[in-house]
Design a protein around this motif. Structure first.
Motif, PDB file in Angstrom:
ATOM      1  N   VAL A  66       0.623  33.712 134.784  1.00  0.00           N
ATOM      2  CA  VAL A  66      -0.820  33.759 134.555  1.00  0.00           C
ATOM      3  C   VAL A  66      -1.174  34.834 133.530  1.00  0.00           C
ATOM      4  CG1 VAL A  66      -3.069  34.041 135.657  1.00  0.00           C
ATOM      5  CG2 VAL A  66      -1.212  32.936 136.899  1.00  0.00           C
ATOM      6  N   ALA A  67      -0.488  35.967 133.574  1.00  0.00           N
ATOM      7  CA  ALA A  67      -0.772  37.045 132.623  1.00  0.00           C
ATOM      8  C   ALA A  67      -0.509  36.585 131.189  1.00  0.00           C
ATOM      9  CB  ALA A  67       0.078  38.274 132.954  1.00  0.00           C
ATOM     10  N   LEU A  68       0.600  35.856 130.981  1.00  0.00           N
ATOM     11  CA  LEU A  68       0.912  35.329 129.649  1.00  0.00           C
ATOM     12  C   LEU A  68      -0.158  34.338 129.212  1.00  0.00           C
ATOM     13  CD1 LEU A  68       2.757  34.827 127.202  1.00  0.00           C
ATOM     14  CD2 LEU A  68       4.000  33.158 128.591  1.00  0.00           C
ATOM     15  N   LEU A  69      -0.571  33.468 130.128  1.00  0.00           N
ATOM     16  CA  LEU A  69      -1.597  32.473 129.790  1.00  0.00           C
ATOM     17  C   LEU A  69      -2.890  33.157 129.368  1.00  0.00           C
ATOM     18  CD1 LEU A  69      -2.667  29.567 129.704  1.00  0.00           C
ATOM     19  CD2 LEU A  69      -3.235  29.798 132.128  1.00  0.00           C
ATOM     20  N   ASP A  70      -3.323  34.167 130.130  1.00  0.00           N
ATOM     21  CA  ASP A  70      -4.562  34.861 129.785  1.00  0.00           C
ATOM     22  C   ASP A  70      -4.444  35.557 128.432  1.00  0.00           C
ATOM     23  OD1 ASP A  70      -5.816  34.046 132.093  1.00  0.00           O
ATOM     24  OD2 ASP A  70      -5.346  35.862 133.226  1.00  0.00           O
ATOM     25  N   GLU A  92      -5.934  35.649 122.697  1.00  0.00           N
ATOM     26  CA  GLU A  92      -5.537  35.663 121.284  1.00  0.00           C
ATOM     27  C   GLU A  92      -6.113  34.471 120.538  1.00  0.00           C
ATOM     28  OE1 GLU A  92      -1.315  35.744 121.453  1.00  0.00           O
ATOM     29  OE2 GLU A  92      -1.179  37.878 121.969  1.00  0.00           O
ATOM     30  N   LYS A  93      -6.027  33.283 121.131  1.00  0.00           N
ATOM     31  CA  LYS A  93      -6.524  32.090 120.448  1.00  0.00           C
ATOM     32  C   LYS A  93      -8.042  32.108 120.350  1.00  0.00           C
ATOM     33  CE  LYS A  93      -6.086  27.055 120.380  1.00  0.00           C
ATOM     34  NZ  LYS A  93      -5.466  25.852 120.998  1.00  0.00           N
ATOM     35  N   ALA A 120     -12.933  33.080 117.136  1.00  0.00           N
ATOM     36  CA  ALA A 120     -14.157  33.856 116.946  1.00  0.00           C
ATOM     37  C   ALA A 120     -14.147  34.591 115.607  1.00  0.00           C
ATOM     38  CB  ALA A 120     -14.325  34.844 118.097  1.00  0.00           C
ATOM     39  N   ASP A 121     -12.962  35.045 115.183  1.00  0.00           N
ATOM     40  CA  ASP A 121     -12.860  35.733 113.883  1.00  0.00           C
ATOM     41  C   ASP A 121     -13.273  34.807 112.740  1.00  0.00           C
ATOM     42  OD1 ASP A 121     -12.095  38.162 114.901  1.00  0.00           O
ATOM     43  OD2 ASP A 121      -9.946  37.749 114.761  1.00  0.00           O
ATOM     44  N   GLU A 122     -12.946  33.518 112.867  1.00  0.00           N
ATOM     45  CA  GLU A 122     -13.362  32.567 111.836  1.00  0.00           C
ATOM     46  C   GLU A 122     -14.883  32.438 111.807  1.00  0.00           C
ATOM     47  OE1 GLU A 122     -11.461  28.815 112.169  1.00  0.00           O
ATOM     48  OE2 GLU A 122      -9.422  29.637 112.226  1.00  0.00           O
ATOM     49  N   ILE A 123     -15.498  32.460 112.988  1.00  0.00           N
ATOM     50  CA  ILE A 123     -16.955  32.374 113.040  1.00  0.00           C
ATOM     51  C   ILE A 123     -17.582  33.647 112.463  1.00  0.00           C
ATOM     52  CG2 ILE A 123     -18.930  31.923 114.539  1.00  0.00           C
ATOM     53  CD1 ILE A 123     -16.868  29.658 114.379  1.00  0.00           C
ATOM     54  N   GLU A 152     -20.230  36.705 120.010  1.00  0.00           N
ATOM     55  CA  GLU A 152     -19.793  37.037 121.364  1.00  0.00           C
ATOM     56  C   GLU A 152     -18.845  35.943 121.849  1.00  0.00           C
ATOM     57  OE1 GLU A 152     -21.568  38.172 125.791  1.00  0.00           O
ATOM     58  OE2 GLU A 152     -22.863  38.204 124.013  1.00  0.00           O
ATOM     59  N   ALA A 153     -17.643  36.335 122.253  1.00  0.00           N
ATOM     60  CA  ALA A 153     -16.625  35.379 122.701  1.00  0.00           C
ATOM     61  C   ALA A 153     -16.292  35.624 124.163  1.00  0.00           C
ATOM     62  CB  ALA A 153     -15.354  35.514 121.856  1.00  0.00           C
ATOM     63  N   ALA A 154     -16.201  34.553 124.920  1.00  0.00           N
ATOM     64  CA  ALA A 154     -15.836  34.634 126.335  1.00  0.00           C
ATOM     65  C   ALA A 154     -15.313  33.278 126.770  1.00  0.00           C
ATOM     66  CB  ALA A 154     -17.028  35.040 127.192  1.00  0.00           C
ATOM     67  N   ILE A 155     -14.528  33.272 127.845  1.00  0.00           N
ATOM     68  CA  ILE A 155     -14.025  31.999 128.367  1.00  0.00           C
ATOM     69  C   ILE A 155     -15.183  31.134 128.833  1.00  0.00           C
ATOM     70  CG2 ILE A 155     -12.650  30.954 130.203  1.00  0.00           C
ATOM     71  CD1 ILE A 155     -10.767  33.320 130.004  1.00  0.00           C
ATOM     72  N   GLY A 156     -16.221  31.736 129.410  1.00  0.00           N
ATOM     73  CA  GLY A 156     -17.387  30.984 129.851  1.00  0.00           C
ATOM     74  C   GLY A 156     -18.612  31.869 129.894  1.00  0.00           C
ATOM     75  N   PHE A 157     -19.780  31.265 129.665  1.00  0.00           N
ATOM     76  CA  PHE A 157     -21.047  31.976 129.726  1.00  0.00           C
ATOM     77  C   PHE A 157     -21.891  31.379 130.846  1.00  0.00           C
ATOM     78  CE2 PHE A 157     -19.698  32.411 125.309  1.00  0.00           C
ATOM     79  CZ  PHE A 157     -19.849  33.772 125.101  1.00  0.00           C
ATOM     80  N   PRO A 158     -22.730  32.185 131.498  1.00  0.00           N
ATOM     81  CA  PRO A 158     -23.585  31.647 132.569  1.00  0.00           C
ATOM     82  C   PRO A 158     -24.715  30.806 131.996  1.00  0.00           C
ATOM     83  CG  PRO A 158     -24.108  33.943 132.176  1.00  0.00           C
ATOM     84  CD  PRO A 158     -22.910  33.639 131.314  1.00  0.00           C
ATOM     85  N   TYR A 159     -25.314  30.005 132.872  1.00  0.00           N
ATOM     86  CA  TYR A 159     -26.483  29.224 132.465  1.00  0.00           C
ATOM     87  C   TYR A 159     -27.611  30.185 132.092  1.00  0.00           C
ATOM     88  CZ  TYR A 159     -30.345  25.894 132.605  1.00  0.00           C
ATOM     89  OH  TYR A 159     -31.427  25.118 132.286  1.00  0.00           O
ATOM     90  N   GLY A 160     -28.295  29.898 130.972  1.00  0.00           N
ATOM     91  CA  GLY A 160     -29.398  30.743 130.543  1.00  0.00           C
ATOM     92  C   GLY A 160     -28.980  31.968 129.774  1.00  0.00           C
ATOM     93  N   HIS A 161     -27.752  31.987 129.257  1.00  0.00           N
ATOM     94  CA  HIS A 161     -27.302  33.183 128.533  1.00  0.00           C
ATOM     95  C   HIS A 161     -28.061  33.380 127.219  1.00  0.00           C
ATOM     96  CE1 HIS A 161     -24.923  29.878 126.899  1.00  0.00           C
ATOM     97  NE2 HIS A 161     -24.757  30.577 125.804  1.00  0.00           N
ATOM     98  N   THR A 162     -28.783  32.343 126.772  1.00  0.00           N
ATOM     99  CA  THR A 162     -29.574  32.483 125.540  1.00  0.00           C
ATOM    100  C   THR A 162     -31.028  32.832 125.841  1.00  0.00           C
ATOM    101  OG1 THR A 162     -30.033  30.100 125.554  1.00  0.00           O
ATOM    102  CG2 THR A 162     -28.092  30.841 124.334  1.00  0.00           C
TER     103      THR A 162
END
Length: 713
Positions: free
Chosen positions: A260-264, A269-270, A275-278, A287-297
């Motif tokens: 799991v540590a390797l996967l994370d 990294e990916k 995000a660096d391209e953006i 802002e980069a994250a695996i997931g954002f909550p509803y209403g984060h905007t």
């Protein structure tokens, strides 16, 4: 004088020409079993006749031998030889090794046939597995072994995998202390120490089912269906040195990623690279994250961009796809369903056309310098990018007299340094906060925690918004009810509609809320209307005035739906800024009435009980209550001995397709009474239950025990 017992004389063996043999009608084998005659013939052609035939001389009416021999034992071998003779692969006069018994013996010919078949001891499966391994160790490939024994290559792989289980467990299997199904479950892991540890944990209990063993072996791993694994890709994970646990005996959805540590790390990294391209596009922040909550905007202004024009090549491709679709569909217009190939192709065409609709947006460069983007993953592991959001502190300052944008660098006294466009910043966030665990309570049912109630009713509020937007007449009634209440009653309590209309945000939520069908439907509808609305106030009035009645009602319903508030909040007994007990009861009662008006069913809206949204957040007593209501008492007996975490996981499986929802998400019937959640599913008339409690069977009968066991696995 001591008598000696007579010595046994064994029947002699001899080689007899095949054309002198005939099949005995006294052979007891009638039902086909084992290798087919064709496969047995191929085995004889490859290895020769391993076992002799048992024959007896055929005599005439006067008891004289005729020169022929009947075969009472070995009929399948005889038929296989006969097949080889017919295929001219064996000479008709070829000598066949035979055991010849006396024609006039005391033993019936039927007894010979029966004894030969029932006295044969089958090979223990473990001996077969080890034999396959020995042949592979001596150079035979898995394909060659499969061809030699007329089985599929997958079967050989499965049996070879069984030999990789811990030798201690193999010895237990050989001693019948473990079933074959249990042994198969241990093959998902190659760690012998882990296998033995799990066996020690389950062997003394009665819960030794294979599914429980698999769960214990994979509980520290990540399923290949997890969005992190889908994003990185199993191949990339394995190339980085990660190991994957696989189950050759059951569908495992791609297996389980063990490191799991390797996967994370690979995900981080990916995701950072994407995000660096953006960032390179010039945004002030990303802002980069695996997931954002509803209403984060919430509270952010979204830029209005223009879609990038299609190229001539893209237009030609779209025209070709549409022409192909228009050519295919009429040919199958009268069919009940499309053939598989046609259905697949139409799906590919629709997917390709949808890809062209999701066009990149072009934004004003001056706005890009003060706006940002969110980069995350959707539930399918695909990269999602939400561009063009401006934070309040980054909004430009406007001169009140001239209406011009003020330059902060030229006016340092304004103190708005935060608004100066700086080089792009990448903010890398982690996973959203995990669900809060509740203390274990086994001494009866207690009220659900306020936070959990808030999260559950957030799901219901979103589903109500989506449903109200699809029912313009209900939306009109809702709005009129609110306006009349405000106009004609000076003491009208706060209801379930903020008629401002002001969108109500959810202070308590889990990650599932953002990706639920209702949230996506509401967001899609908002985007579709937003693409058509003029920005100028005067133009907006003219545009609304020119709308047809159906569009006006649909837009009204959409706007009204944003004010729906069915949230549970902890009431403030002292008044003040919080909601009162009376106001909360009124809000929830009106929300329930609204749910009935729009026919809301939370199951149809996509809500399912999971560990994250309910089962992992309540005590064991609540979990067992849910399983009892949704799947029956016998399902409870499958899990009532498990620990809290394991019980929640298995309850999620058992309840997946039952239509069960917790009480805060249930809808009152037309009389206003809540359906009794404690009614046992057995024997209840289907018509007496609301849709979410229906069993799905026409006769309303409870699922039988075998099906429950399969669900638990």
């Amino acid at each position: 004088m001591t008598k000696t017992s007579p010595k046994i004389t064994l029947a002699s063996s001899r080689d007899i020409p095949f054309d002198k043999l005939v099949l005995s009608q006294s052979n007891v084998r009638r039902v086909k079993a084992g290798l087919s005659i064709e496969e047995l013939a191929e085995s004889i052609a490859r290895r020769g006749l391993i076992q002799s035939l048992h024959v007896r001389a055929v005599v005439d009416a006067e008891g004289r031998e005729t020169g022929l021999y009947e075969v009472p034992a070995g009929g399948r071998r005889y038929r296989a030889l006969e097949r080889l003779v017919k295929e001219k692969r064996l000479a008709r006069t070829a000598l066949v090794p035979c055991i010849v018994s006396e024609a006039k013996g005391d033993i019936l010919i039927d007894e010979l046939s029966l004894a030969e078949n029932i006295e044969r001891a089958p090979l223990h499966p473990l001996d077969q597995f080890r034999a396959f391994q020995a042949m592979r160790d001596k150079g035979m490939t898995e394909e060659a072994i499969a061809a030699a024994f007329f089985v599929g290559v997958a079967v050989v792989k499965q049996r070879l995998r069984l030999v990789t289980v811990s030798p201690k467990l193999l010895d237990l299997y050989a001693e019948d202390a473990m079933t074959l199904e249990q042994l198969m479950a241990f093959t998902v892991s190659s760690d012998h120490a882990r296998q033995e540890l799990v066996w020690e944990a389950v062997r003394h209990g009665w819960q030794k089912e294979p599914w429980n063993i698999r769960r214990a072996l994979t509980e520290t791993s990540v399923a290949a269906s997890d969005k992190r694994a889908l994003f990185v890709g199993v191949e990339a994970y394995e190339a980085a040195g990660g190991t994957v646990l696989r189950d050759l005996f059951q569908t495992d959805g791609g297996g389980w990623l063990e490191d799991v540590a390797l996967l994370d790390r690979l995900v981080a990294e990916k995701l950072k690279a994407a995000a660096d391209e953006i960032v390179g596009e010039g945004w002030k922040w990303v802002e980069a994250a695996i997931g954002f909550p509803y209403g984060h905007t919430q509270g952010l202004r979204r830029l209005t961009g223009a879609a990038v024009d299609l190229t001539e090549e893209e237009r030609a491709t779209i025209a070709a796809l549409e022409a192909e679709r228009d050519r295919i569909e009429p040919d199958h217009a009268t069919a009940d369903e499309y053939p598989d190939g046609v259905d697949t192709r139409l799906g590919e065409i629709e997917t390709a056309l949808a890809g062209f609709e999701d066009r990149p947006m072009r934004f004003d460069p001056a706005e890009v310098g003060r706006a940002g983007a969110f980069v995350g993953l959707d539930p399918q592991g695909r990269l999602t990018v939400e561009r063009g959001y401006v934070r309040p502190e980054d909004e430009p300052m406007i001169d009140a007299e001239t209406g011009e944008i003020l330059d902060v660098e030229e006016n340092p006294e304004l103190g708005r340094d935060a608004r100066i466009a700086r080089p792009s910043t990448l903010i890398f966030a982690g996973e959203p906060v995990a669900a809060i665990e509740t203390d274990e309570e086994d001494d009866g049912l207690k009220p659900l925690p306020d936070r959990l109630l808030a999260e559950l009713t957030a799901h219901r509020t979103l589903a109500l918004r989506d449903a109200v937007a699809d029912h313009p007449q209900v939306a009109m009634t809702l709005l009129l009810h609110k306006l009349v209440s405000d106009t004609f009653s000076s003491r009208a309590p706060t209801g379930c509609l903020e008629a401002s209309v002001r969108q109500v945000w959810f202070p308590a939520q889990n990650e599932e809320l953002k990706d639920c069908p209702s949230a996506k439907a509401v967001a899609d509808r908002q985007e579709q209307w937003g693409d058509h609305l003029p920005a100028d106030d005067e133009a907006l009035w003219d545009w609304l005035d020119a709308l047809d009645e159906a569009s006006r009602m649909a837009l009204l319903a959409h706007c009204v739906s944003y004010g729906v508030n069915a949230l549970h909040e902890k009431p403030n007994p002292y008044g003040g800024s919080g909601i009162t007990e009376l106001a909360l009861r009124t809000r929830l009662a009106q929300a329930d009435r609204l749910a009935r008006a729009v026919g809301l069913d939370m199951v149809e809206a996509g809500w399912r009980p999971t560990v994250a949204n309910y089962l992992g957040r309540v005590p064991k007593a609540r979990i067992l209550e849910a399983v009892r209501e949704g799947a029956g008492e016998r399902a409870v007996q499958l899990i009532d001995h498990l620990k809290k975490g394991d019980m929640a996981k298995e309850a999620e499986r058992l309840l997946a397709e039952t239509g069960w929802v917790p009480e805060p998400l249930r809808r009152s019937d037309l009389d206003g009474a809540v359906a009794d959640p404690m009614v046992e599913p057995d024997g209840v008339d289907e018509g007496d239950l609301p849709a979410f409690l229906a069993s799905g069977d026409e006769d309303g009968a409870t699922t039988d025990e075998e099906e429950l066991s399969a669900a638990a696995e």
